[in-house]
Scaffold this motif. Structure first.
Motif, short mmCIF file in Angstrom:
data_model
loop_
_atom_site.label_atom_id
_atom_site.label_comp_id
_atom_site.label_asym_id
_atom_site.label_seq_id
_atom_site.Cartn_x
_atom_site.Cartn_y
_atom_site.Cartn_z
N HIS A 136 -5.19 -22.85 -35.12
CA HIS A 136 -3.81 -22.51 -35.46
C HIS A 136 -3.64 -21.08 -35.97
N GLN A 137 -4.72 -20.42 -36.40
CA GLN A 137 -4.57 -19.07 -36.94
C GLN A 137 -4.87 -17.98 -35.93
N VAL A 138 -5.67 -18.28 -34.93
CA VAL A 138 -5.99 -17.27 -33.92
C VAL A 138 -4.78 -17.12 -32.99
N THR A 139 -4.27 -15.91 -32.87
CA THR A 139 -3.11 -15.64 -32.04
C THR A 139 -3.49 -14.71 -30.88
N PRO A 140 -2.71 -14.71 -29.79
CA PRO A 140 -2.98 -13.76 -28.70
C PRO A 140 -2.98 -12.32 -29.19
N GLN A 141 -2.13 -12.00 -30.18
CA GLN A 141 -2.06 -10.63 -30.68
C GLN A 141 -3.37 -10.23 -31.36
N SER A 142 -3.90 -11.12 -32.23
CA SER A 142 -5.15 -10.79 -32.90
C SER A 142 -6.31 -10.76 -31.91
N ALA A 143 -6.25 -11.61 -30.90
CA ALA A 143 -7.29 -11.59 -29.88
C ALA A 143 -7.28 -10.28 -29.11
N PHE A 144 -6.09 -9.75 -28.80
CA PHE A 144 -5.98 -8.50 -28.05
C PHE A 144 -6.46 -7.32 -28.90
N ARG A 145 -6.10 -7.32 -30.20
CA ARG A 145 -6.49 -6.21 -31.07
C ARG A 145 -8.01 -6.12 -31.22
N ASN A 146 -8.68 -7.25 -31.21
CA ASN A 146 -10.12 -7.26 -31.45
C ASN A 146 -10.89 -7.74 -30.22
N PHE A 147 -10.35 -7.40 -29.05
CA PHE A 147 -10.87 -8.00 -27.82
C PHE A 147 -12.36 -7.75 -27.61
N SER A 148 -12.80 -6.51 -27.74
CA SER A 148 -14.20 -6.20 -27.46
C SER A 148 -15.15 -6.94 -28.41
N LYS A 149 -14.81 -6.96 -29.70
CA LYS A 149 -15.64 -7.66 -30.68
C LYS A 149 -15.69 -9.15 -30.38
N ILE A 150 -14.52 -9.71 -30.05
CA ILE A 150 -14.45 -11.15 -29.77
C ILE A 150 -15.26 -11.50 -28.53
N ALA A 151 -15.12 -10.70 -27.49
CA ALA A 151 -15.86 -10.96 -26.25
C ALA A 151 -17.36 -10.89 -26.49
N ARG A 152 -17.80 -9.89 -27.27
CA ARG A 152 -19.23 -9.77 -27.55
C ARG A 152 -19.73 -10.96 -28.35
N ALA A 153 -18.97 -11.36 -29.39
CA ALA A 153 -19.37 -12.49 -30.21
C ALA A 153 -19.34 -13.79 -29.42
N SER A 154 -18.32 -13.95 -28.56
CA SER A 154 -18.17 -15.19 -27.80
C SER A 154 -19.31 -15.38 -26.81
N SER A 155 -19.72 -14.30 -26.17
CA SER A 155 -20.80 -14.42 -25.18
C SER A 155 -22.11 -14.83 -25.84
N GLU A 156 -22.27 -14.50 -27.13
CA GLU A 156 -23.47 -14.88 -27.86
C GLU A 156 -23.31 -16.22 -28.56
N MET A 157 -22.10 -16.77 -28.56
CA MET A 157 -21.81 -17.96 -29.35
C MET A 157 -21.80 -19.24 -28.53
N VAL A 158 -21.33 -19.17 -27.29
CA VAL A 158 -21.06 -20.39 -26.54
C VAL A 158 -21.77 -20.40 -25.20
N SER A 159 -22.34 -21.56 -24.88
CA SER A 159 -22.78 -21.86 -23.53
C SER A 159 -22.08 -23.15 -23.14
N THR A 160 -21.49 -23.21 -21.95
CA THR A 160 -20.66 -24.36 -21.61
C THR A 160 -20.75 -24.69 -20.13
N SER A 161 -20.45 -25.95 -19.82
CA SER A 161 -20.42 -26.39 -18.43
C SER A 161 -19.04 -26.27 -17.82
N ILE A 162 -18.04 -25.86 -18.61
CA ILE A 162 -16.70 -25.69 -18.06
C ILE A 162 -16.75 -24.58 -17.01
N PRO A 163 -16.36 -24.87 -15.77
CA PRO A 163 -16.42 -23.83 -14.73
C PRO A 163 -15.32 -22.80 -14.91
N THR A 164 -15.55 -21.60 -14.41
CA THR A 164 -14.57 -20.54 -14.54
C THR A 164 -13.24 -20.92 -13.90
N SER A 165 -13.29 -21.79 -12.87
CA SER A 165 -12.06 -22.19 -12.20
C SER A 165 -11.14 -23.02 -13.10
#
Length: 497
Positions: A375-404
């Motif tokens: 409920h606290q994460v917003t598209p605006q905060s995600a856009f402002r910190n996009f590079s940090k979030i992407a770097r942290a996310s790639s190291e945080m999650v492995s999933t079977s959800i397909p890109t499609s």
């Protein structure tokens, strides 16, 4: 004889000849005016190119180049405006655009081509301005303006291309490439596994196990948590693990979080599976809950800390002192009660601390963290910190959800933000984790989903619902093992936290 001196032209009707210095002054003034005109023209051509690429060439250069550039520019503007308009009225299009790897690749190369083409036109506008005809001072100024414009335009577009590539790499790295799963009875059931993962350690002894059961239409979510110390439970009927343990996982020291370790020691049973430990854990979870797991996601809790920091922290209601670290560690301290914005390390300890509490209290706090992030994460905060979030996310999650399927889950996530999250936890006092009543567990899970979907008639007609409601109204870690923790059994997790 004339009375005028010899050589005088007075009286002849001709004006006197001006001194030579005046002619030089006027000629110099005319040259300076011409130089200023050329300078302003050179600047104007570059500014025209900045505002409307190709306009300088159309006015003073190669008109064919100018026409092509302007057509491309107006096509880009029209396409961008059209995409923005569609995204505003049809959100799934926006989710598709940011999650489709092919579309992102096309967008990236388009931005790179636009950057190079625009920079070329600005340099060409400088050439059309005939810099060699300018004074030394004006020439340096024009070169400086040209450099600034090229850097600003190309730099901004290339940085945009970099962000697009980061997003694409994140999708390729994090998500699977398998086939999409259909919703089971109108719901996607995603198994969330949390643990201290490292190289070669994905899937080993998960620290927490939660199913996020998501309505495929509304996004209404129910979090179903399973204790890691559950034992003597069945596996999905007909599965590999069911054949190995037909009477349930009842061996000595056999707990739910040890299923993956057992599978890792018997990988031959799982054929060519890349994740035998996760596969076996899914068989156990399906046997316990009666749900069909659609996908799984393994969360590295240390990477989760970096993700929280990338968002600038999470606001949580701390109900009682929460230890950060252990007493023998130098940084040991407590997070005091109250509403605080916690950084990544503090949030991780809020979710994981067991010192002075128990596993079930920790499970309640973990749900509060999940609810706060949703409920606290917003598209605006995600856009402002996009590079940090992407770097942290790639190291945080492995999933079977397909890109499609990423766009579908993005849309469901946005829908879920506007609705309460329900929870049901298979913990004492409702469930005896050492000898669980599986039929009663199936009923608990079904009732929680029924309540979330608004099927009040069925929920009211059973005693199980009354038992779930008796857990109290306090949240987070408040409560006790005997009376239960409200965040573990809640129709509105936010209100319980």
């Amino acid at each position: 004889m004339s009375g005028h001196p010899s050589g005088s032209r007075s009286g002849t009707g001709h004006p006197p000849t001006p001194p030579a210095g005046d002619a030089v002054f006027r000629r110099r003034a005319a040259d300076e005016r011409a130089a200023r005109v050329r300078f302003r023209r050179a600047i104007a051509l570059m500014v025209m190119t900045l505002l409307i690429p190709g306009s300088a060439q159309l006015v003073a250069g190669n008109r064919n180049v100018g026409r092509i550039a302007m057509r491309v520019w107006f096509a880009v503007l029209l396409g961008g405006a059209l995409a923005f308009g569609i995204a505003l009225v049809h959100h799934p299009f926006a989710f598709w655009l940011v999650s489709d790897t092919t579309a992102l690749a096309v967008l990236r190369f388009g931005l790179i081509a636009l950057a190079l083409g625009w920079a070329f036109l600005i340099v060409d506008a400088w050439r059309i301005g005939q810099p060699l005809t300018l004074s030394h001072q004006h020439r340096r100024a024009v070169v400086g303006v040209n450099g600034v414009l090229c850097f600003a335009v190309a730099g901004a577009l290339l940085f945009g291309a970099h962000l697009v590539n980061v997003q694409r790499d994140l999708l390729v790295t994090m998500f699977g490439d398998g086939a999409a799963s259909d919703a089971a009875h109108g719901r996607y059931n995603v198994l969330l596994l949390g643990g201290d993962a490292g190289a070669g350690r994905w899937g080993l002894r998960p620290d927490s196990l939660t199913i996020a059961s998501i309505d495929a239409e509304t996004g209404r979510t129910v979090l179903i948590s399973l204790p890691r110390n559950m034992s003597d439970f069945p596996f999905r009927e007909g599965s590999v693990m069911d054949r190995e343990f037909p009477d349930g996982f009842d061996c000595d020291d056999c707990y739910l979080n040890g299923v993956s370790t057992w599978a890792g020691d018997h990988t031959a049973l799982f054929g060519k599976s890349d994740h035998p430990g996760i596969d076996a854990t899914i068989m156990a979870v399906e046997g316990i809950t009666g749900l069909e797991v659609s996908y799984w996601a393994m969360v590295n809790l240390q990477g989760f800390k970096d993700l929280v920091d990338a968002f600038g922290g999470v606001k949580l209601n701390v109900r009682e002192p929460i230890p950060v670290g252990l007493p023998h560690e130098s940084y040991f301290r407590y997070i005091e009660p109250g509403t605080h914005t916690l950084d990544g390390m503090e949030t991780l300890w809020f979710a994981r601390a067991r010192y002075g509490s128990d596993d079930y209290s920790r499970m309640a706090r973990q749900k509060c963290v999940m609810n706060a992030m949703l409920h606290q994460v917003t598209p605006q905060s995600a856009f402002r910190n996009f590079s940090k979030i992407a770097r942290a996310s790639s190291e945080m999650v492995s999933t079977s959800i397909p890109t499609s399927e990423v766009d579908r889950f993005l849309e469901l996530g946005m829908k879920a933000r506007s609705q309460p999250v329900s929870t049901v936890s298979l913990v004492p006092p409702q469930v005896n984790t050492a000898d669980p009543d599986i039929d009663a567990v199936h009923e608990m899970v079904a009732l929680a989903i029924d309540r979330a979907e608004g099927d009040a008639a069925r929920a009211k007609s059973t005693r199980a619902r009354k038992k779930q409601q008796s857990a109290g109204t306090t949240g987070g870690s408040v409560g006790s093992l005997a009376e239960g923790y409200a965040a573990n059994q809640a129709s509105d997790l936010g209100a319980s936290c």
